[in-house]
Design an enzyme around this catalytic site. Structure first.
Site, short mmCIF file in Angstrom:
data_model
loop_
_atom_site.label_atom_id
_atom_site.label_comp_id
_atom_site.label_asym_id
_atom_site.label_seq_id
_atom_site.Cartn_x
_atom_site.Cartn_y
_atom_site.Cartn_z
N ARG A 101 14.90 0.83 -53.15
CA ARG A 101 15.19 -0.60 -53.09
C ARG A 101 16.70 -0.81 -53.03
O ARG A 101 17.48 0.05 -53.43
CB ARG A 101 14.65 -1.30 -54.34
CG ARG A 101 13.14 -1.26 -54.47
CD ARG A 101 12.69 -1.82 -55.81
NE ARG A 101 11.25 -1.83 -55.94
CZ ARG A 101 10.54 -0.87 -56.53
NH1 ARG A 101 11.14 0.18 -57.05
NH2 ARG A 101 9.23 -0.97 -56.60
N LYS A 154 12.64 -0.97 -60.69
CA LYS A 154 11.82 -2.15 -60.97
C LYS A 154 10.75 -1.78 -62.00
O LYS A 154 10.12 -0.74 -61.90
CB LYS A 154 11.18 -2.64 -59.67
CG LYS A 154 10.56 -3.99 -59.78
CD LYS A 154 10.13 -4.45 -58.40
CE LYS A 154 9.54 -5.84 -58.48
NZ LYS A 154 9.13 -6.31 -57.16
N TYR A 159 2.80 -2.90 -47.85
CA TYR A 159 4.03 -2.46 -47.19
C TYR A 159 3.78 -1.84 -45.82
O TYR A 159 4.66 -1.77 -44.99
CB TYR A 159 4.76 -1.42 -48.05
CG TYR A 159 5.74 -2.05 -48.99
CD1 TYR A 159 7.10 -1.99 -48.74
CD2 TYR A 159 5.31 -2.70 -50.14
CE1 TYR A 159 8.00 -2.56 -49.61
CE2 TYR A 159 6.20 -3.27 -51.02
CZ TYR A 159 7.54 -3.20 -50.74
OH TYR A 159 8.44 -3.78 -51.59
N HIS A 163 5.45 2.00 -56.94
CA HIS A 163 4.48 0.92 -57.10
C HIS A 163 3.48 1.26 -58.19
O HIS A 163 2.96 2.38 -58.24
CB HIS A 163 3.72 0.67 -55.79
CG HIS A 163 4.56 0.10 -54.71
ND1 HIS A 163 4.29 0.30 -53.38
CD2 HIS A 163 5.68 -0.68 -54.75
CE1 HIS A 163 5.19 -0.33 -52.65
NE2 HIS A 163 6.04 -0.93 -53.46
N ARG A 201 13.02 -0.30 -46.13
CA ARG A 201 12.05 0.22 -47.11
C ARG A 201 10.64 0.18 -46.52
O ARG A 201 9.88 1.13 -46.66
CB ARG A 201 12.16 -0.60 -48.40
CG ARG A 201 11.23 -0.15 -49.52
CD ARG A 201 11.64 -0.84 -50.82
NE ARG A 201 10.56 -0.96 -51.77
CZ ARG A 201 10.15 -0.01 -52.60
NH1 ARG A 201 10.75 1.17 -52.58
NH2 ARG A 201 9.17 -0.21 -53.45
N HIS A 215 15.13 -4.38 -47.25
CA HIS A 215 13.68 -4.41 -47.44
C HIS A 215 12.95 -3.97 -46.17
O HIS A 215 11.92 -3.29 -46.24
CB HIS A 215 13.23 -5.80 -47.88
CG HIS A 215 11.84 -5.82 -48.40
ND1 HIS A 215 11.48 -5.27 -49.60
CD2 HIS A 215 10.70 -6.32 -47.85
CE1 HIS A 215 10.19 -5.42 -49.79
NE2 HIS A 215 9.68 -6.05 -48.74
#
Length: 175
Positions: free
Chosen positions: A30, A55, A155, A146, A123, A120
């Protein structure tokens, strides 16, 4: 973004920008994770990067290939002799790279390359290309950090050509 768009983007990058782009698209990291990287988080010898407190406040390991390792060494030729607590990426005036600075960098790269690009999007490209080249969903989920495989599924952006080719190869009634 596809591979040719990434190549076109890299053509307008300076050495630091190239390193950042390759790092994101090669590891699926990220934007903020890249900004937070310290030199000590990167193990050049085996292409392993420790992403600290990503995250969800979870650490994880990601990997980079030889092209990204070479870009890091071009960017920081004295990599092994630097302070391990020093940020991997700094601004020209020596301050740690931050999300705003990176956002401005990608706006400039979009304009120069003629390709809209964000961290993003890179990614997502990592996810799509990884799956396209044979990575399984569970490994991809772990690399992307995730908690749910459903998040990973969102994604994935398979192109219609990829779906058509997969159907031709796997469908039982194609003759």
């Amino acid at each position: 973004m596809n591979s040719s768009q990434i190549t076109q983007l890299l053509e307008v990058c300076d050495v630091q920008e190239k390193t950042i782009v390759l790092l994101i698209v090669d590891s699926g990291s990220r934007r903020q994770e890249v900004c937070n990287l310290k030199i000590g988080d990167v193990q050049i010898e085996n292409g392993m990067i420790r992403v600290v407190l990503s995250k969800g406040n979870k650490d994880r390991i990601v990997f980079i290939g030889q092209a990204t390792i070479n870009a890091i060494l071009d960017y920081l030729p004295d990599f092994n002799y630097r302070d391990k607590e020093s940020p991997l990426f700094k601004t020209k005036n020596g301050k740690p790279f931050n999300g705003d600075r990176m956002q401005k960098m990608f706006l400039r790269l979009s304009k120069q390359s003629g390709i809209k690009v964000t961290p993003h999007m890179l990614r997502r490209s990592f996810a799509t290309l990884s799956l396209k080249f044979g990575m399984d969903m569970v490994s991809l989920q772990m690399l992307m950090g995730h908690a749910s495989i459903e998040t990973t599924r969102r994604y994935i952006q398979l192109l219609s050509d990829d779906l058509q080719n997969a159907q031709k190869m796997q469908a039982p009634l194609i003759g």
